[in-house]
Design a protein around this motif. Structure first.
Motif, PDB file in Angstrom:
ATOM      1  N   ARG A   1      87.398  55.211  12.284  1.00  0.00           N
ATOM      2  CA  ARG A   1      88.084  55.863  11.175  1.00  0.00           C
ATOM      3  C   ARG A   1      87.250  56.948  10.519  1.00  0.00           C
ATOM      4  NH1 ARG A   1      86.497  52.447   6.660  1.00  0.00           N
ATOM      5  NH2 ARG A   1      88.291  53.116   5.456  1.00  0.00           N
TER       6      ARG A   1
ATOM      7  N   ASP B   1      88.841  50.135  12.984  1.00  0.00           N
ATOM      8  CA  ASP B   1      87.795  49.579  12.124  1.00  0.00           C
ATOM      9  C   ASP B   1      86.462  49.364  12.828  1.00  0.00           C
ATOM     10  OD1 ASP B   1      89.341  49.347   9.786  1.00  0.00           O
ATOM     11  OD2 ASP B   1      90.373  47.641  10.686  1.00  0.00           O
ATOM     12  N   LEU B   2      86.446  49.545  14.124  1.00  0.00           N
ATOM     13  CA  LEU B   2      85.215  49.279  14.868  1.00  0.00           C
ATOM     14  C   LEU B   2      84.689  50.574  15.481  1.00  0.00           C
ATOM     15  CD1 LEU B   2      86.153  46.004  16.779  1.00  0.00           C
ATOM     16  CD2 LEU B   2      84.554  46.222  14.881  1.00  0.00           C
ATOM     17  N   PRO B   3      83.406  50.600  15.811  1.00  0.00           N
ATOM     18  CA  PRO B   3      82.897  51.762  16.550  1.00  0.00           C
ATOM     19  C   PRO B   3      83.575  51.856  17.914  1.00  0.00           C
ATOM     20  CG  PRO B   3      81.094  50.374  15.768  1.00  0.00           C
ATOM     21  CD  PRO B   3      82.357  49.611  15.542  1.00  0.00           C
TER      22      PRO B   3
ATOM     23  N   LEU C   1      83.680  40.643  14.741  1.00  0.00           N
ATOM     24  CA  LEU C   1      82.928  41.828  14.322  1.00  0.00           C
ATOM     25  C   LEU C   1      83.753  42.675  13.364  1.00  0.00           C
ATOM     26  CD1 LEU C   1      81.148  43.096  17.561  1.00  0.00           C
ATOM     27  CD2 LEU C   1      80.264  41.714  15.691  1.00  0.00           C
ATOM     28  N   LYS C   2      85.038  42.809  13.691  1.00  0.00           N
ATOM     29  CA  LYS C   2      85.909  43.638  12.879  1.00  0.00           C
ATOM     30  C   LYS C   2      85.991  43.090  11.454  1.00  0.00           C
ATOM     31  CE  LYS C   2      90.736  45.007  12.709  1.00  0.00           C
ATOM     32  NZ  LYS C   2      92.016  44.918  13.409  1.00  0.00           N
TER      33      LYS C   2
ATOM     34  N   ASN D   1      90.204  50.886  18.325  1.00  0.00           N
ATOM     35  CA  ASN D   1      90.307  50.091  17.117  1.00  0.00           C
ATOM     36  C   ASN D   1      89.736  50.869  15.935  1.00  0.00           C
ATOM     37  OD1 ASN D   1      89.824  48.184  15.011  1.00  0.00           O
ATOM     38  ND2 ASN D   1      90.116  46.592  16.552  1.00  0.00           N
TER      39      ASN D   1
ATOM     40  N   ARG E   1      95.515  38.652  21.500  1.00  0.00           N
ATOM     41  CA  ARG E   1      94.554  39.748  21.453  1.00  0.00           C
ATOM     42  C   ARG E   1      93.551  39.622  20.300  1.00  0.00           C
ATOM     43  NH1 ARG E   1      91.293  42.725  21.016  1.00  0.00           N
ATOM     44  NH2 ARG E   1      91.064  44.916  21.505  1.00  0.00           N
TER      45      ARG E   1
ATOM     46  N   GLN F   1      82.131  53.956  13.013  1.00  0.00           N
ATOM     47  CA  GLN F   1      83.503  53.421  12.919  1.00  0.00           C
ATOM     48  C   GLN F   1      84.491  54.537  13.279  1.00  0.00           C
ATOM     49  OE1 GLN F   1      84.274  51.985   8.969  1.00  0.00           O
ATOM     50  NE2 GLN F   1      84.429  49.892   9.671  1.00  0.00           N
TER      51      GLN F   1
ATOM     52  N   GLU G   1      82.947  43.698   9.327  1.00  0.00           N
ATOM     53  CA  GLU G   1      82.807  45.052   8.782  1.00  0.00           C
ATOM     54  C   GLU G   1      83.158  45.066   7.296  1.00  0.00           C
ATOM     55  OE1 GLU G   1      82.004  48.174   9.990  1.00  0.00           O
ATOM     56  OE2 GLU G   1      81.390  47.388  11.941  1.00  0.00           O
ATOM     57  N   TYR G   2      83.980  44.123   6.912  1.00  0.00           N
ATOM     58  CA  TYR G   2      84.420  44.095   5.521  1.00  0.00           C
ATOM     59  C   TYR G   2      84.031  42.766   4.885  1.00  0.00           C
ATOM     60  CZ  TYR G   2      87.080  48.029   7.219  1.00  0.00           C
ATOM     61  OH  TYR G   2      87.438  49.227   7.778  1.00  0.00           O
TER      62      TYR G   2
END
Lengths: 347, 261
Positions: free
Chosen positions: A161, A118-120, B16-17, A116, B112, A159, B20-21
């Motif tokens: 990215r 956007d995630l680590p 969580l995603k 993913n 998902r 992250q 992040e923003y």
């Protein structure tokens, strides 16, 4: 499986995978024609290929772009239905995509990513741990091993990215191997990486193979990957199997020459090198010649006697050249049979 | 059980995603409120000039608007980021990673991720429905609420199934975004009671792009305008369509060509 021996992990019999593609003449008129009435033709991405791979083998798939390597891997990992023929992996039929099968394989593609963005990376690892139902203990242990082998520690919490291409590939490999698959399909795992990173990934694949006895099929454009990892290679071109066997035996079979590298102690005065063999390179006091395999020692002796030689080495020609020669021969054979090269598209 | 646990993992990481923003998260919620306000304003202006829309009064239409908002939330939170994203995944080949996982592909493809801030729409929609009921001075009976829930659930399943079949076409044709756009365009028409439309359009909105099932029918159920037969018919239609879409999806998977790497 009755046909194969007990430790055969991958068995492929007369496998064919054809794609229907529509043909289009170039230009606007061609596009319009194709929009109204489409002409379809079959592209034989994989055409009657058979081979068997035993447990623990690391096999290199070689072939130019569009040869059918990736398509074969995709059939073996259950993504594609074969048009004809049989593929068996771990005693399963891949395209049935049974959970017990998928749990034991992995497919890594250098050009596609599952992490993913956007995630680590660690978060994707945890999701995969849930999907594959990896017990906590085993997850921790495997992650610790991967962290050690691939030096993941500084990467896991960033992250994805923000990672470099090489760092991302390390994490991709880890995400794909957390469930400790027995069969690995690696499609160009080192593509786009710098030489140091390529070496690391290569070393890692070798370690994984040694540690878990995993069976691995690897495709790569970098010959170094193949020579470092694979004793056995399968060469495919235009969907057909051209060679299956030992990498070095391929050189002997295909390249009927050896390479003699000489260094002279003084400039030649008038002697012609061409009478000894095919001169590949001549620069200053160095030269390289191709000599027929069975005459190598005689010719070398003659050269030593007749020329002012400071140093001489006899080598196998570089494997890249051997492979190129395989494809040239195949193309010539096709031309003689009057077949066109219509399959020259991406796989 | 296992699949429920998986869902909790999936949604934890979806949250969580989004976190992040942070700015995005908050500004998106403002957006939702704005669009709902805009929708209500439109209906209010209409009712400044007329007393009814079809045979629906202002609070009744408001209820349909509430349901439309609620279901838009469901669609944007669950359907678009999952089923809707499959087309893109087929095109760029990342659908490979869905198919190589040892769990049901339809399950991953459908559930998902979740876009959490869109659940704000669900809450806003519910508030509008409750407000509309207050305006009508109507307290729905247990039976009506049950019909409402069944109707709404059936509607959700119907929209999901049709979307899944639509997406399945991408296994052959790859580029079908325009079909999805068309679906949206018709879906927008569902913000008003479908009974205000005539003949072919009404049939289209009921069966082809079945927005009627997620807005008009549940609202009718809550208003006591619908009987058992209709409710059960809707339910049966939902089950049938779900099975059909599952079959079609599985058939379509055999035609996956997997974009080149």
């Amino acid at each position: 499986m009755p046909l194969a021996m007990a430790n055969t992990i991958i068995q492929v019999d007369h496998l064919c995978k054809y794609y229907q593609v529509h043909q289009k003449e170039p230009g606007l008129i061609g596009s319009l024609k194709s929009f109204v009435a489409r002409k379809y033709s079959d592209v034989k991405a994989v055409d009657d290929v058979s081979f068997a791979i035993d447990a623990g083998e690391v096999v290199g798939f070689l072939g130019p772009n569009g040869a059918g390597k990736t398509t074969t891997l995709k059939v073996l990992s259950g993504l594609l239905y074969p048009t004809r023929g049989v593929a068996r992996v771990l005693d399963f039929t891949p395209h049935e995509r049974r959970a017990a099968f998928l749990r034991n394989i992995t497919l890594v593609m250098g050009q596609k990513q599952q992490l993913n963005w956007d995630l680590p990376a660690m978060d994707t690892f945890l999701v995969n741990a849930a999907i594959y139902e990896i017990p906590d203990e085993q997850f921790k242990k495997t992650l610790a091993e991967l962290t050690e082998l691939l030096e993941l520690t500084p990467l896991l919490k960033k992250q994805v990215r923000k990672l470099s291409l090489g760092e991302r590939m390390k994490c991709e490999l880890s995400a794909a191997l957390l469930h400790r698959p027995q069969v690995l399909f690696l499609d160009e795992p080192t593509i786009g990486l710098d030489v140091t990173m390529q070496t690391k990934i290569r070393q890692f694949i070798a370690d994984y193979n040694a540690r878990y006895g995993a069976t691995i099929i690897l495709t790569s454009h970098y010959m170094a990957d193949v020579t470092a990892l694979c004793k056995r290679v399968i060469v495919i071109d235009h969907g057909k199997l051209l060679y299956d066997g030992d990498l070095h035996a391929l050189a002997e079979k295909i390249a009927p020459h050896k390479l003699i590298r000489v260094e002279f102690s003084q400039p030649l005065n008038g002697q012609r090198l061409a009478e000894y063999g095919e001169v590949v390179k001549e620069r200053g006091q160095r030269a390289e010649l191709l000599i027929p395999r069975d005459q190598t020692s005689q010719v070398a002796a003659r050269m030593l006697a007749e020329l002012p030689i400071a140093d001489v080495t006899i080598e196998e020609p570089p494997i890249e050249d051997v492979i190129t020669r395989v494809f040239e021969q195949a193309a010539r054979a096709r031309a003689e049979r009057g077949e066109s090269d219509e399959n020259d598209n991406d796989e | 059980m296992r699949y429920l646990r998986l869902l909790s993992v999936f949604y934890k990481y979806s949250l969580l995603k989004e976190l992040e923003y942070r700015v995005n998260f908050i500004s998106n919620i403002f957006m939702s409120v704005f669009w709902v306000g805009w929708g209500i304003l439109g209906v209010s202006i209409f009712f400044l000039h007329r007393d009814s829309m079809g045979d629906w009064s202002f609070p009744e239409v408001l209820m349909v608007v509430g349901l439309f908002t609620l279901f838009t939330g469901v669609m944007e939170a669950f359907l678009r980021p999952n089923v809707g994203a499959v087309i893109e995944q087929i095109r760029d080949g990342t659908f490979d990673f869905v198919l190589t996982k040892p769990i049901n592909a339809q399950f991953i493809a459908s559930l998902r991720t979740i876009v959490f801030w869109r659940l704000a729409d669900v809450l806003i929609g519910l508030s509008i429905i409750v407000y509309a009921l207050g305006q009508l001075h109507a307290a729905p009976s247990i039976g009506q609420i049950a019909f409402f829930v069944v109707m709404l659930a059936s509607g959700a399943v119907i929209v999901y199934s049709i979307w899944l079949m639509m997406v399945s076409l991408a296994f052959w044709f790859v580029k079908i975004d325009n079909i999805a756009e068309l679906f949206y365009a018709f879906y927008e028409a569902g913000r008003y009671p479908v009974t205000i439309y005539r003949g072919a359009v009404r049939a289209l909105l009921t069966f082809v792009v079945p927005v009627a099932f997620v807005t008009t029918f549940p609202a009718s159920a809550l208003l006591g305008k619908i009987d058992v037969t209709t409710t059960l018919t809707g339910f049966a239609f939902a089950i049938g369509l779900f099975i059909a879409s599952n079959r079609f999806w599985n058939f379509a998977l055999t035609h996956y060509a997997s974009a080149s790497s």
